[in-house]
Design a protein around this motif. Structure first.
Motif, PDB file in Angstrom:
ATOM      1  N   UNK A  33       0.839  -1.208   0.000  1.00  0.00           N
ATOM      2  CA  UNK A  33       0.000   0.000   0.000  1.00  0.00           C
ATOM      3  C   UNK A  33       0.869   1.251   0.000  1.00  0.00           C
ATOM      4  N   UNK A  34       1.355   1.664  -1.179  1.00  0.00           N
ATOM      5  CA  UNK A  34       2.200   2.858  -1.203  1.00  0.00           C
ATOM      6  C   UNK A  34       1.421   4.119  -0.866  1.00  0.00           C
ATOM      7  N   UNK A  36       0.118   7.125  -2.041  1.00  0.00           N
ATOM      8  CA  UNK A  36      -0.137   7.612  -3.397  1.00  0.00           C
ATOM      9  C   UNK A  36       0.046   9.120  -3.507  1.00  0.00           C
ATOM     10  N   UNK A  84      -4.120   0.013  -8.078  1.00  0.00           N
ATOM     11  CA  UNK A  84      -4.414   1.453  -7.919  1.00  0.00           C
ATOM     12  C   UNK A  84      -3.173   2.330  -8.097  1.00  0.00           C
ATOM     13  N   UNK A  87      -2.401   2.677 -11.713  1.00  0.00           N
ATOM     14  CA  UNK A  87      -3.373   3.593 -12.330  1.00  0.00           C
ATOM     15  C   UNK A  87      -2.965   5.041 -12.041  1.00  0.00           C
ATOM     16  N   UNK A  91      -1.854   7.871 -14.602  1.00  0.00           N
ATOM     17  CA  UNK A  91      -2.583   9.154 -14.599  1.00  0.00           C
ATOM     18  C   UNK A  91      -1.627  10.326 -14.478  1.00  0.00           C
ATOM     19  N   UNK A  99      -9.241   1.515 -17.352  1.00  0.00           N
ATOM     20  CA  UNK A  99      -8.913   0.109 -17.120  1.00  0.00           C
ATOM     21  C   UNK A  99      -9.475  -0.734 -18.248  1.00  0.00           C
ATOM     22  N   UNK A 179       5.545  -1.257   1.367  1.00  0.00           N
ATOM     23  CA  UNK A 179       4.923   0.008   0.940  1.00  0.00           C
ATOM     24  C   UNK A 179       5.977   0.949   0.356  1.00  0.00           C
TER      25      UNK A 179
ATOM     26  N   UNK B   4      -3.463   0.863   7.192  1.00  0.00           N
ATOM     27  CA  UNK B   4      -2.701   1.076   5.949  1.00  0.00           C
ATOM     28  C   UNK B   4      -3.211   2.312   5.214  1.00  0.00           C
ATOM     29  N   UNK B   5      -2.333   2.957   4.439  1.00  0.00           N
ATOM     30  CA  UNK B   5      -2.803   4.099   3.637  1.00  0.00           C
ATOM     31  C   UNK B   5      -3.949   3.658   2.735  1.00  0.00           C
ATOM     32  N   UNK B   7      -6.116   3.023  -0.431  1.00  0.00           N
ATOM     33  CA  UNK B   7      -5.866   2.811  -1.855  1.00  0.00           C
ATOM     34  C   UNK B   7      -7.206   2.945  -2.568  1.00  0.00           C
ATOM     35  N   UNK B   8      -7.313   3.838  -3.536  1.00  0.00           N
ATOM     36  CA  UNK B   8      -8.621   4.058  -4.167  1.00  0.00           C
ATOM     37  C   UNK B   8      -9.147   2.823  -4.877  1.00  0.00           C
ATOM     38  N   UNK B  10     -10.649   1.371  -8.024  1.00  0.00           N
ATOM     39  CA  UNK B  10     -10.697   1.827  -9.419  1.00  0.00           C
ATOM     40  C   UNK B  10     -12.107   1.712  -9.994  1.00  0.00           C
ATOM     41  N   UNK B  11     -12.909   0.797  -9.456  1.00  0.00           N
ATOM     42  CA  UNK B  11     -14.320   0.738  -9.873  1.00  0.00           C
ATOM     43  C   UNK B  11     -15.018   2.038  -9.471  1.00  0.00           C
ATOM     44  N   UNK B  13     -13.580   4.936  -8.990  1.00  0.00           N
ATOM     45  CA  UNK B  13     -13.027   6.032  -9.798  1.00  0.00           C
ATOM     46  C   UNK B  13     -13.693   6.053 -11.177  1.00  0.00           C
ATOM     47  N   UNK B  14     -13.841   4.873 -11.775  1.00  0.00           N
ATOM     48  CA  UNK B  14     -14.426   4.827 -13.119  1.00  0.00           C
ATOM     49  C   UNK B  14     -15.913   5.216 -13.090  1.00  0.00           C
ATOM     50  N   UNK B  17     -16.041   9.037 -12.811  1.00  0.00           N
ATOM     51  CA  UNK B  17     -15.746   9.692 -14.088  1.00  0.00           C
ATOM     52  C   UNK B  17     -17.021   9.882 -14.897  1.00  0.00           C
ATOM     53  N   UNK B  69      -8.560  11.325  -8.529  1.00  0.00           N
ATOM     54  CA  UNK B  69      -8.140  10.402  -9.584  1.00  0.00           C
ATOM     55  C   UNK B  69      -9.158  10.375 -10.730  1.00  0.00           C
TER      56      UNK B  69
END
Lengths: 200, 165
Positions: A33-34, A36, A84, A87, A91, A99, A179, B4-5, B7-8, B10-11, B13-14, B17, B69
């Motif tokens: 989990x970087x 972002x 993610x 992506x 971006x 995707x 991470x 944990x940080x 994480x978005x 992607x479903x 996000x799409x 959009x 995003x």
């Protein structure tokens, strides 16, 4: 020794043995989990192309087990976890990202995607600790194939991210080295994409 | 211990959009005394948000990341989303199964008028372990997925989508 004592002793040892076997075969779960936010704003000019990120369902199911500390192992899903971040990296680098599920995904034509980006991920982990299981060193190698919409290879880029974490740092975040490796790999990928003449 | 940080998804996000208009984020706060809104207990350990002073900041950060995003974040927009985190808990004590729940109220102010007020709740359960060294990190990892699930519900809410337009 009476038969009863022998039976109790055998039972005790059986239970301990079962526990050790179970523990030996058990991997500690991790996620990659970087951060972002650290990846944004690193490129001045985006490449004016529309790209598709191709990670298949089969990729997302890939589970990898690599060494941790103290003889233990760690287990994670590299494609699912890094999708993610990939992506976000695209971006940051390209005008727009979508995707796609395959090279023949109808989205390729519908969204007039010009490049399709398929990542391949390899990881290693290591710990110099005999007492704690989280990795102190984690590496992620990303090989990214960029194809045009007709399937022709445009370029292939390779970057390796490395993350280190000491006990004081990872005791609350067991995946910290992973991470950091992911963040390092993604920053290098953004750099490699933006400096690739083949993509302009 | 930290969550944990985020994480978005992607479903999400799409979907954004296609459905969202440029939107700003307002204040995100916690309900005083709400379970787990400041720290989540995991088998005697305490898991805190990696951002801000409580999990309202984590939730706001999650919305921020997905809107950004999707290209739908505009701090100057007249459409503003605010949030109140009501519940935020993980039950990690189970020997074979653990679970988590999150509940939040969201409000949309559009052009100075409240256009939406709704509460969403997400819950998840997952296979766990007798051993804390497996159960705790697994519970830790589920938290961002729980937040993703909450946002999936929010972004898909037709009333919410209409309020953003």
């Amino acid at each position: 020794m009476s038969a009863r004592c022998l039976r109790q002793s055998w039972l005790r040892w059986s239970l301990w043995f079962s526990l050790l076997v179970w523990l030996g075969g058990c991997a500690h779960p991790l996620t990659l989990s970087p951060n972002l936010a650290a990846m944004s704003g690193t490129v001045e000019t985006k490449i004016e192309k529309r790209v598709g990120l191709l990670v298949t369902d089969a990729d997302r199911q890939v589970q990898v087990t690599t060494p941790g500390g103290g003889g233990d192992k760690v287990s994670y899903f590299p494609y699912r976890d890094l999708e993610p971040a990939l992506y976000v990296a695209l971006s940051e680098s390209f005008a727009s990202v979508a995707r796609v599920a395959s090279l023949s995904d109808p989205k390729v034509a519908a969204e007039r995607l010009q490049y399709l980006v398929k990542p391949s991920v390899r990881t290693t982990s290591f710990s110099d600790s005999v007492l704690t299981w989280p990795p102190t060193l984690f590496t992620i190698e990303l090989v990214v194939s960029v194809n045009d919409s007709a399937g022709g290879l445009v370029t292939e880029l390779r970057v390796t991210g490395e993350g280190r974490a000491s006990f004081d740092e990872f005791k609350g975040q067991p995946g910290l080295s992973a991470n950091r490796a992911a963040e390092d790999a993604m920053k290098k990928l953004i750099q490699a994409l933006s400096s690739s003449p083949a993509l302009r | 211990m930290q969550a944990p940080p985020y994480q978005p998804s992607l479903d999400n996000v799409e979907l954004l959009k296609k459905t969202a208009s440029p939107t700003a984020l307002g204040s995100f706060t916690v309900q005083a005394g709400g379970p787990g809104v400041v720290a989540i207990g995991l088998r005697g350990s305490s898991m805190n948000s990696p951002v801000g002073a409580d999990y309202a900041a984590y939730l706001a950060g999650a919305l921020y990341q997905e809107l950004q995003l999707a290209g739908k974040l505009n701090p100057k927009s007249n459409v503003v989303i605010t949030g109140l985190l009501l519940k935020n808990d993980i039950a990690a004590g189970g020997l074979s199964t653990n679970s988590g729940e999150i509940e939040a109220q969201f409000t949309v102010i559009n052009g100075g008028q409240e256009r939406y007020r709704g509460t969403h709740r997400a819950e998840m359960s997952w296979e766990s372990s007798l051993f804390g060294a497996v159960a705790i990190p697994k519970a830790q990892q589920q938290y961002p997925l729980l937040v993703q699930k909450l946002l999936t519900q929010l972004w898909a809410d037709a009333r919410f989508q209409a309020a953003l337009k």
